[in-house]
Design a protein around this motif. Sequence first.
Motif, short mmCIF file in Angstrom:
data_model
loop_
_atom_site.label_atom_id
_atom_site.label_comp_id
_atom_site.label_asym_id
_atom_site.label_seq_id
_atom_site.Cartn_x
_atom_site.Cartn_y
_atom_site.Cartn_z
N THR A 74 35.46 43.26 38.92
CA THR A 74 36.11 41.99 38.57
C THR A 74 37.42 41.85 39.34
OG1 THR A 74 35.09 41.94 36.38
CG2 THR A 74 37.07 40.60 36.68
N PHE A 75 38.17 42.94 39.47
CA PHE A 75 39.40 42.88 40.26
C PHE A 75 39.10 42.53 41.71
CE2 PHE A 75 42.35 44.74 43.29
CZ PHE A 75 43.51 44.06 42.92
N VAL A 76 38.09 43.16 42.28
CA VAL A 76 37.74 42.88 43.68
C VAL A 76 37.38 41.40 43.85
CG1 VAL A 76 36.07 43.39 45.52
CG2 VAL A 76 37.01 45.26 44.15
N GLU A 77 36.64 40.86 42.89
CA GLU A 77 36.20 39.47 42.96
C GLU A 77 37.33 38.48 42.66
OE1 GLU A 77 32.97 39.35 40.20
OE2 GLU A 77 31.75 40.72 41.39
N ASP A 78 38.24 38.87 41.76
CA ASP A 78 39.28 37.93 41.32
C ASP A 78 40.58 38.69 41.01
OD1 ASP A 78 40.75 35.81 40.35
OD2 ASP A 78 39.46 35.43 38.62
N PRO A 79 41.32 39.08 42.06
CA PRO A 79 42.52 39.90 41.85
C PRO A 79 43.68 39.18 41.14
CG PRO A 79 42.26 39.37 44.16
CD PRO A 79 41.04 38.87 43.46
N SER A 80 43.60 37.89 40.97
CA SER A 80 44.68 37.17 40.27
C SER A 80 44.33 36.92 38.81
CB SER A 80 44.98 35.85 40.98
OG SER A 80 43.84 35.01 40.94
N ARG A 81 43.17 37.36 38.35
CA ARG A 81 42.70 37.11 36.99
C ARG A 81 43.59 37.76 35.94
NH1 ARG A 81 40.42 39.13 32.75
NH2 ARG A 81 38.62 38.21 31.76
N GLY A 82 44.00 38.99 36.17
CA GLY A 82 44.74 39.75 35.17
C GLY A 82 43.80 40.54 34.28
N SER A 83 44.36 41.51 33.57
CA SER A 83 43.53 42.41 32.77
C SER A 83 43.79 42.33 31.27
CB SER A 83 43.78 43.86 33.21
OG SER A 83 45.13 44.22 32.96
N ASN A 84 44.76 41.55 30.85
CA ASN A 84 45.18 41.57 29.45
C ASN A 84 44.33 40.74 28.51
OD1 ASN A 84 47.32 43.34 29.89
ND2 ASN A 84 48.64 41.66 30.56
N GLU A 85 43.46 39.86 29.05
CA GLU A 85 42.67 38.97 28.19
C GLU A 85 41.20 38.99 28.59
OE1 GLU A 85 44.54 35.18 28.72
OE2 GLU A 85 46.20 35.68 27.40
N ASP A 86 40.33 38.77 27.59
CA ASP A 86 38.91 38.63 27.89
C ASP A 86 38.67 37.22 28.45
OD1 ASP A 86 38.81 36.82 25.73
OD2 ASP A 86 37.73 38.18 24.41
N ASP A 87 37.44 36.86 28.68
CA ASP A 87 37.12 35.56 29.28
C ASP A 87 37.47 34.38 28.39
OD1 ASP A 87 36.22 36.85 31.54
OD2 ASP A 87 34.10 36.71 31.01
N GLU A 88 37.63 34.62 27.11
CA GLU A 88 37.98 33.55 26.16
C GLU A 88 39.50 33.45 25.94
OE1 GLU A 88 35.79 31.31 24.89
OE2 GLU A 88 34.36 32.29 26.24
N GLY A 89 40.25 34.31 26.61
CA GLY A 89 41.70 34.29 26.46
C GLY A 89 42.23 35.13 25.31
N GLU A 90 41.36 35.95 24.71
CA GLU A 90 41.77 36.82 23.62
C GLU A 90 42.37 38.10 24.21
OE1 GLU A 90 41.63 36.10 20.31
OE2 GLU A 90 40.89 34.13 20.92
N GLU A 91 43.50 38.54 23.65
CA GLU A 91 44.17 39.74 24.16
C GLU A 91 43.29 40.98 23.94
OE1 GLU A 91 48.42 42.06 23.77
OE2 GLU A 91 48.27 39.97 23.17
N ILE A 92 43.27 41.85 24.94
CA ILE A 92 42.53 43.10 24.86
C ILE A 92 43.49 44.21 24.47
CG2 ILE A 92 41.17 44.79 26.16
CD1 ILE A 92 40.40 42.47 28.05
#
Length: 90
Positions: free
Chosen positions: A70-88
């Motif tokens: 996912t980082f390789v595909e979208d390095p600006s996505r961030g890691s703190n939230e799932d796809d629905e915007g819920e904090e991990i």
Amino acid sequence: MKFLTIAKIAVAFSVALATPALAQQTFGGNECTEDCSGHKAGYEWAEQNQISDESACSSNSNSFNEGCQTFVEDPSRGSNEDDEGEEIDD
């Protein structure tokens, strides 16, 4: 007696059909198991190591690998939230 049993089954079946299924938590379009912490860890590892090729995302953990990819595909996505915007959680 049989009628009551059949009626109970019909009511239970109706309730089951009317109850929405819980949505599966996802990260980068990939389904998480219990939570998305493995995906988060893989994403963060790839970010810290500046991974740019998915072939480098090869550990014994599918969720870690998917997070790395996912980082390789979208390095600006961030890691703190799932796809629905819920904090991990960590």
